[in-house]
Scaffold this motif. Structure first.
Motif, PDB file in Angstrom:
ATOM      1  N   ARG A   1      71.413 -21.934  58.105  1.00 46.82           N
ATOM      2  CA  ARG A   1      72.321 -20.833  57.777  1.00 46.82           C
ATOM      3  C   ARG A   1      71.569 -19.505  57.742  1.00 46.82           C
ATOM      4  O   ARG A   1      72.051 -18.493  58.217  1.00 46.82           O
ATOM      5  CB  ARG A   1      73.007 -21.087  56.429  1.00 46.82           C
ATOM      6  N   ALA A   2      70.357 -19.526  57.143  1.00 51.49           N
ATOM      7  CA  ALA A   2      69.556 -18.305  57.076  1.00 51.49           C
ATOM      8  C   ALA A   2      69.205 -17.821  58.472  1.00 51.49           C
ATOM      9  O   ALA A   2      69.237 -16.617  58.752  1.00 51.49           O
ATOM     10  CB  ALA A   2      68.293 -18.554  56.253  1.00 51.49           C
ATOM     11  N   SER A   3      68.876 -18.762  59.362  1.00 51.74           N
ATOM     12  CA  SER A   3      68.554 -18.380  60.735  1.00 51.74           C
ATOM     13  C   SER A   3      69.756 -17.742  61.413  1.00 51.74           C
ATOM     14  O   SER A   3      69.629 -16.747  62.142  1.00 51.74           O
ATOM     15  CB  SER A   3      68.099 -19.619  61.517  1.00 51.74           C
ATOM     16  N   SER A   4      70.935 -18.302  61.151  1.00 55.76           N
ATOM     17  CA  SER A   4      72.160 -17.726  61.710  1.00 55.76           C
ATOM     18  C   SER A   4      72.397 -16.320  61.171  1.00 55.76           C
ATOM     19  O   SER A   4      72.804 -15.416  61.910  1.00 55.76           O
ATOM     20  CB  SER A   4      73.345 -18.622  61.375  1.00 55.76           C
ATOM     21  N   GLY A   5      72.127 -16.133  59.873  1.00 57.85           N
ATOM     22  CA  GLY A   5      72.285 -14.807  59.283  1.00 57.85           C
ATOM     23  C   GLY A   5      71.346 -13.795  59.894  1.00 57.85           C
ATOM     24  O   GLY A   5      71.725 -12.651  60.164  1.00 57.85           O
ATOM     25  N   ILE A   6      70.094 -14.188  60.127  1.00 52.78           N
ATOM     26  CA  ILE A   6      69.110 -13.282  60.730  1.00 52.78           C
ATOM     27  C   ILE A   6      69.529 -12.896  62.144  1.00 52.78           C
ATOM     28  O   ILE A   6      69.424 -11.730  62.545  1.00 52.78           O
ATOM     29  CB  ILE A   6      67.718 -13.928  60.726  1.00 52.78           C
ATOM     30  N   THR A   7      70.036 -13.871  62.904  1.00 59.26           N
ATOM     31  CA  THR A   7      70.500 -13.579  64.268  1.00 59.26           C
ATOM     32  C   THR A   7      71.632 -12.562  64.252  1.00 59.26           C
ATOM     33  O   THR A   7      71.655 -11.613  65.050  1.00 59.26           O
ATOM     34  CB  THR A   7      70.972 -14.875  64.955  1.00 59.26           C
TER      35      THR A   7
END
Length: 572
Positions: free
Chosen positions: A553-559
């Motif tokens: 989820r964090a990776s998706s947020g950063i993207t």
């Protein structure tokens, strides 16, 4: 020399001469932006441009500030714009002085609660009206998510236009903005790389020209921008007067076959609306006899006005919107871009929104980190809001008229506004808390970008977000620029935005804090544009999930954050 060679030499010479003229124009340019009109919209725009690093001056045809009676309050987006620039205390002081003059509208009139409490008291009892039907604050559902998300600036709603203009003039002066009064624009030429402006004080060369010069805008006319709309059918006046026999008037709004009048809330304040009448000369000064005659006709009394204690105003219901908000290097904002009846002071607030939207975008283009196509989003984002306000005021004229059909419709609307849902709906619309900007689509001339995302906050004005140190996110935006709230445990969002550090201020916060909720609760990350519009938001709703899913989820947020930064804040 043959003819072809001669012609080629001529073309080269012509190109060289044009280049020399272009360079000369650049050297002669004194400012990046010239704003025409020193009303609240022009001053706010000039201040936003100055915060963005642009050189700007303001030309105003009046020799002194306008003292005529105009809007008597501002909506929540305007109050929050002042808040984000550190002007909330000054605006609250104005409201307190205003309340001394007109009296409180009920409990919690200052709209303030305990600092850092995470929830403030309901707004001032000033809720407004729809077509003269005053909205009862006791019927408002103040727990509505949209209303509950915007409370911190509630104590700055009753800021009259004259006082707002003075406040913004001081703000702009502190930022180095020069206002040249007594200067009238008489001609303009968009040269492609700048604008040559003819004025009563000589020629001005500027990079960009913005008309904030009112409904009769000289800039709009000289730029050849159309102004389609509907013609006037009524005439209205507002004034503050000494009245020999005030007991002949009824407090509040009163209808008659000839029109409508309002007496109050402060002593001597009157407003009239006459149906089927249009002013013979809208540019002529308004006299005491003119106001008295209108009041007598509408009220059906022989009321006598002995003196005017403020410069009165005359208005009509002509309703128009500019065919384009931009033509090359010429742009329009405020009444120069849209005019309508003044019910609810919507024109002032609509213009303030224009200034906030255009200010950072034009500043970004001038700074070189945004493509010129960013300016096209000014029209696409602000035009729908302008069209809505025009229809909102047109509807009020339709309900306000004195004929039997309008009276029947007014009765139905009054019934709806006497309900909790109806009043809450109207207050949300008038206050502007439910405004949303469509951020779909890419930027003309800009890099490809991912969609804005479907987070409920995207496109909305940022709500009150309280931080663990009892400050609010808005407190960190006084210098302009983008704001990023990062409530991740490892500061991942702030690290991502560090490449944009010259444009984005990151604010990290304890993710266990409980700031004011809103329509979507507490987000983990929020990117706010300089105009207060949320460009990206992320909520990690399932904090108890396993570490692998949390990481995903964090990776998706950063993207998503990277895409929003590239789209709105340019290349790092």
């Amino acid at each position: 020399m043959n003819n072809d060679a001669h012609q080629e030499d001529q073309e080269v010479g012509k190109a060289t001469r044009e280049e020399v003229r272009r360079e000369a124009r650049k050297e002669a340019r004194t400012v990046d932006v010239t704003v025409v009109g020193a009303g609240p919209v022009g001053l706010l725009l000039a201040a936003e441009l100055a915060l963005a690093g642009a050189t700007v001056h303001v030309l105003e045809r009046r020799t002194e500030p306008d003292t005529a009676l105009k809007a008597q309050g501002i909506n929540m987006p305007t109050a929050e714009a002042l808040d984000r620039r550190g002007l909330l205390p000054a605006a609250e002081a104005v409201q307190r002085e205003t309340l001394k003059r007109v009296g409180p509208f009920g409990p919690a009139a200052d709209g303030r609660g305990a600092p850092g409490a995470g929830q403030r008291a309901p707004w001032s009892r000033f809720t407004g009206h729809f077509a003269g039907m005053v909205l009862d604050p006791d019927l408002v559902d103040w727990s509505d998510p949209d209303l509950a998300a915007h409370t911190a600036a509630g104590g700055a709603r009753m800021v009259p236009q004259r006082e707002l203009e003075a406040l913004l003039a001081e703000h702009a002066a502190r930022l180095g903005v020069t206002v040249r009064r007594g200067v009238e624009v008489t001609a303009l030429e968009d040269t492609g790389d700048g604008v040559v402006v003819g004025t009563s004080a000589g020629t001005v060369r500027t990079g960009w020209l913005v008309g904030c010069d009112g409904g009769h805008s000289a800039v709009r006319r000289l730029a050849g921008i159309g102004f389609p709309g509907t013609d006037p059918e009524i005439v209205g006046y507002q004034a503050v007067a000494d009245i020999a026999d005030p007991e002949t008037l009824t407090d509040g709004w009163t209808w008659s076959p000839e029109g409508v009048y309002r007496y109050g809330p402060q002593p001597g304040r009157v407003a009239t609306v006459e149906f089927g009448v249009t002013p013979a000369d809208r540019s002529a000064p308004v006299s005491l006899d003119e106001v008295q005659g209108s009041l007598r006709r509408v009220s059906g009394t022989d009321v006598t006005l002995t003196a005017l204690r403020a410069v009165p105003t005359r208005w009509s219901d002509h309703t128009r919107q500019a065919a384009a908000y931009r033509s090359g290097r010429v742009l329009l904002a405020g009444d120069a871009a849209h005019v309508h009846p003044p019910f609810g002071g919507q024109g002032l607030n609509l213009g303030a929104g224009d200034a906030m939207n255009l200010g950072w975008k034009l500043g970004a283009v001038l700074a070189g980190w945004a493509p010129e196509g960013l300016l096209d989003t000014y029209d696409t984002e602000r035009r729908p809001l302008g069209a809505w306000v025009l229809d909102w005021t047109r509807a009020q004229i339709g309900v306000l008229r004195g004929d039997a059909k309008s009276a029947a419709l007014r009765g139905i609307v009054a019934d709806l506004l006497s309900t909790r849902d109806g009043t809450t709906y109207a207050v949300k619309k008038i206050s502007g808390v439910d405004q949303r900007v469509d951020l779909s689509g890419g930027l003309p001339g800009g890099p490809p970008c991912a969609p804005s995302g479907d987070h409920p906050l995207v496109g909305r004005l940022v709500p009150d977000l309280w931080l663990a140190d009892a400050s609010r996110l808005a407190d960190h935006g006084h210098g302009g620029g983008f704001l990023l709230l990062d409530r991740t445990r490892d500061g991942a969002f702030a690290r991502t935005a560090s490449a944009w550090a010259d444009r984005v201020r990151s604010v990290t916060d304890d993710d266990h804090a409980t700031p004011t909720g809103g329509p979507v609760g507490v987000p983990t990350g929020v990117l706010v544009r300089p105009d207060g519009v949320v460009a990206w938001a992320f909520s990690d709703d399932d904090g108890a999930a396993d570490s692998s899913s949390s990481s995903a989820r964090a990776s998706s947020g950063i993207t998503g954050l990277e895409a929003a930064l590239l789209r709105w804040a340019g290349m790092p």
